[in-house]
Design an enzyme around this catalytic site. Structure first.
Site, PDB file in Angstrom:
ATOM      1  N   ARG A 165      -4.635  -3.107  -9.326  1.00 33.22           N
ATOM      2  CA  ARG A 165      -5.665  -2.086  -9.141  1.00 33.22           C
ATOM      3  C   ARG A 165      -6.829  -2.315 -10.093  1.00 33.22           C
ATOM      4  O   ARG A 165      -7.992  -2.200  -9.719  1.00 33.22           O
ATOM      5  CB  ARG A 165      -5.060  -0.699  -9.346  1.00 33.22           C
ATOM      6  CG  ARG A 165      -4.435  -0.078  -8.105  1.00 33.22           C
ATOM      7  CD  ARG A 165      -3.446  -1.006  -7.384  1.00 33.22           C
ATOM      8  NE  ARG A 165      -2.799  -0.360  -6.265  1.00 33.22           N
ATOM      9  CZ  ARG A 165      -1.643   0.289  -6.349  1.00 33.22           C
ATOM     10  NH1 ARG A 165      -1.017   0.382  -7.514  1.00 33.22           N
ATOM     11  NH2 ARG A 165      -1.125   0.834  -5.280  1.00 33.22           N
ATOM     12  N   THR A 201      -2.496   1.570 -12.634  1.00 34.48           N
ATOM     13  CA  THR A 201      -3.847   1.544 -13.215  1.00 34.48           C
ATOM     14  C   THR A 201      -4.961   1.973 -12.268  1.00 34.48           C
ATOM     15  O   THR A 201      -6.112   1.645 -12.506  1.00 34.48           O
ATOM     16  CB  THR A 201      -4.157   0.133 -13.764  1.00 34.48           C
ATOM     17  OG1 THR A 201      -4.151  -0.810 -12.681  1.00 34.48           O
ATOM     18  CG2 THR A 201      -3.156  -0.279 -14.829  1.00 34.48           C
ATOM     19  N   GLU A 202      -4.642   2.710 -11.216  1.00 34.30           N
ATOM     20  CA  GLU A 202      -5.735   3.206 -10.375  1.00 34.30           C
ATOM     21  C   GLU A 202      -6.797   3.906 -11.217  1.00 34.30           C
ATOM     22  O   GLU A 202      -8.001   3.734 -10.991  1.00 34.30           O
ATOM     23  CB  GLU A 202      -5.202   4.173  -9.314  1.00 34.30           C
ATOM     24  CG  GLU A 202      -4.413   3.520  -8.199  1.00 34.30           C
ATOM     25  CD  GLU A 202      -2.918   3.527  -8.471  1.00 34.30           C
ATOM     26  OE1 GLU A 202      -2.532   3.561  -9.663  1.00 34.30           O
ATOM     27  OE2 GLU A 202      -2.149   3.508  -7.496  1.00 34.30           O
ATOM     28  N   GLU A 255       6.524   1.837   0.330  1.00 33.99           N
ATOM     29  CA  GLU A 255       5.408   2.471   1.038  1.00 33.99           C
ATOM     30  C   GLU A 255       4.875   1.575   2.161  1.00 33.99           C
ATOM     31  O   GLU A 255       3.747   1.084   2.116  1.00 33.99           O
ATOM     32  CB  GLU A 255       4.305   2.829   0.042  1.00 33.99           C
ATOM     33  CG  GLU A 255       4.768   3.839  -1.005  1.00 33.99           C
ATOM     34  CD  GLU A 255       3.728   4.168  -2.051  1.00 33.99           C
ATOM     35  OE1 GLU A 255       3.731   5.308  -2.562  1.00 33.99           O
ATOM     36  OE2 GLU A 255       2.898   3.292  -2.379  1.00 33.99           O
TER      37      GLU A 255
END
Length: 532
Positions: free
Chosen positions: A149, A457-458, A313
């Site tokens: 990210r 870490t978005e 996901e």
């Protein structure tokens, strides 16, 4: 530069050792102190700690500080015994790992200035007399770092390795690929980094009010970069576990090679948002072969016995809409296209296992429609029940539930927390976690390899933001993963943290979150979050 004050208390170490027996007096470390032993920890101590204290720590046959590998005396893997008298220091360790942890303990006992890169004062340096016997509770004491990210320069990854080692953590799980970026160079597949390593901008914040940075972002690691990280980590007794996430979280790869997707004539961009992209890999044999080639390169760079395949996901909408995928699922004898998730994972895991490695993946693997190959490891992130299910099914598990050990989640309920996302997860909350669920029988607990903290870490777009999210909560997690429950006490931990350990972090240059709350420049006013 001034001289040393009184030695630190022998019981000021984090994570707390198994047994501490304080003595009287102190050992003086000065220009005449010599060092010897049959362990690589001897050289590590000379190079890293010697540089900080400004002493040569010369080698001598009759040394003042001796490191000895003695499994016949220390029976616990990674364990050590440290004896400090006024005249000598003797370290006996079960193995090289234990010797290194003893060296880290000595560094902590030398005080905060021993965590600096160069000397700031003259000696002599004093170490408290006494005995320490120590060994870890779990063999897997990990920290996950998301580099997909937000890319982190190599020098910062090396620095993070040092910080993990200082807290006796021994696994660095590197998240190298995702929808928002591909961070590993693969020979013969140049577009993975030419295209996949860069995005046009990034989402700023979370929730419906999130904005845009309007700034390109990217970067990747060459094979030499990753080999350096692996080598540096090995010097610090850390195993680097790489993750290539399949068959979801692959938009960066599909943007690089559209034929990997389910709409091969559509050119996707590397995703600039956070969340779960609907775009997943197709399940053609050529796509499986493509990723076996990627994983073969990963195996050549990372000697880790465990490789992460992701598996989390995975939306199945594209497969269900695609006539090609529907036909493919029928050809494979699957009852529905959704079961392609498990089929794809099994193919990759079998390839890794045939190469002599073990696969680890997130707990959605248990729901993927396929039984996992024997030897697979399940990382239980959605809650603790994934780990319990895995253990009951005969798989080893690493406990990393987001409700307890996700360090990107907010640290307080107040509005001052920068980009407040997820659950409130305080220092005390992290410390209170036990990786072995209380309701699980002892037979299941033997399947728990250990625990892993997660740093996604978005919303951590710089090394200073990673520092803020990780520390000091990672110090608390280290004690969860290392120390026996018999010696753990939050009040005692907080005292050790505030009286000695935060000063060590400060000397190292860690921009941690103060216990009383963020400093003004650590806040992110106007950047929305999404609390839960």
């Amino acid at each position: 530069m001034s001289s040393n004050a009184s030695p630190l208390p022998l019981d000021s170490v984090i994570p707390r050792p198994t047994v501490v027996r304080p003595g009287r007096g102190s050992f003086v470390l000065d220009g005449d102190t010599t060092l010897a032993g049959d362990s690589a920890a001897c050289d590590w101590f000379r190079r890293h700690v010697g540089a900080a204290v400004g002493l040569p720590l010369r080698e001598s046959e009759h040394a003042d500080i001796t490191f000895l590998i003695a499994p016949e005396e220390i029976d616990a893997p990674e364990g050590y015994r440290l004896d400090i008298t006024e005249h000598e220091i003797r370290i006996r360790a079960h193995d090289e790992d234990g010797a290194h942890y003893a060296a880290q303990t000595l560094r902590q006992l030398l005080g905060a200035d021993a965590w600096r890169a160069a000397p700031t004062r003259r000696g002599p340096w004093r170490l408290p007399c006494g005995e320490i016997e120590d060994r870890p509770r779990f063999s897997w004491r990990g920290c996950h770092l998301d580099l997909a990210r937000h890319f982190m320069p190599k020098r910062e990854v090396l620095r993070f390795v040092e910080l993990l080692a200082a807290h006796k953590l021994n696994v660095l799980h590197l998240h190298l690929t995702d929808d928002q970026g591909w961070r590993i160079e693969v020979p013969g597949l140049p577009r993975l980094t030419e295209v996949g390593a860069w995005r046009k901008d990034s989402q700023l914040g979370a929730g419906p009010e999130a904005g845009r940075t309007e700034r390109p972002h990217g970067g990747y690691y060459t094979g030499a970069d990753l080999a350096e990280i692996v080598s540096y980590a090995a010097e610090h007794r850390i195993t680097v576990v790489p993750e290539i996430d399949v068959p979801g979280h692959c938009q960066a790869a599909i943007a690089s090679y559209p034929e990997l997707g389910n709409e091969p004539h559509r050119q996707l961009d590397v995703w600039t948002g956070w969340g779960i992209s609907e775009h997943v890999l197709n399940v053609e044999e050529s796509t499986v072969e493509f990723f076996c080639r990627v994983f073969d390169h990963v195996l050549s760079v990372f000697p880790s016995p465990v490789i992460c395949v992701g598996g989390d996901e995975v939306p199945t909408d594209e497969w269900e809409r695609s006539p090609r995928c529907v036909r493919r699922s029928r050809q494979l004898g699957l009852s529905e296209p959704a079961k392609l998730h498990g089929w794809f994972l099994r193919r990759i895991i079998e390839h890794l296992h045939a190469s002599g490695r073990r696969a680890i993946g997130w707990d959605e693997m248990l729901d993927s429609g396929e039984s996992l190959p024997a030897g697979s490891i399940v990382a239980s992130w959605r809650d603790e029940q994934g780990g319990v299910r895995a253990a009951r099914a005969g798989y080893d598990t690493v406990m990393c539930p987001e409700q307890r050990v996700y360090l990107d989640h907010r640290q307080a309920a107040g509005s001052e927390e920068p980009v407040p996302v997820g659950f409130v997860n305080t220092l005390e909350d992290v410390y209170a976690y036990d990786p072995v669920p209380a309701e699980s029988p002892s037979a299941l607990s033997r399947r728990v390899l250990g625990a892993q903290a997660q740093v996604w870490t978005e919303h951590l777009d710089s090394p200073s933001r990673v520092d803020y999210a990780a520390f000091p909560r990672l110090c608390a997690f280290a004690e969860v993963a290392w120390s026996s429950t018999a010696v753990r006490d939050f009040s005692d931990f907080r005292t050790r943290l505030t009286t000695e350990h935060l000063a060590r972090l400060t000397a190292f240059g860690v921009q941690f979150r103060p216990l009383q709350g963020p400093l003004p420049w650590q806040r992110r006013p106007g950047v929305p979050g999404k609390p839960r």
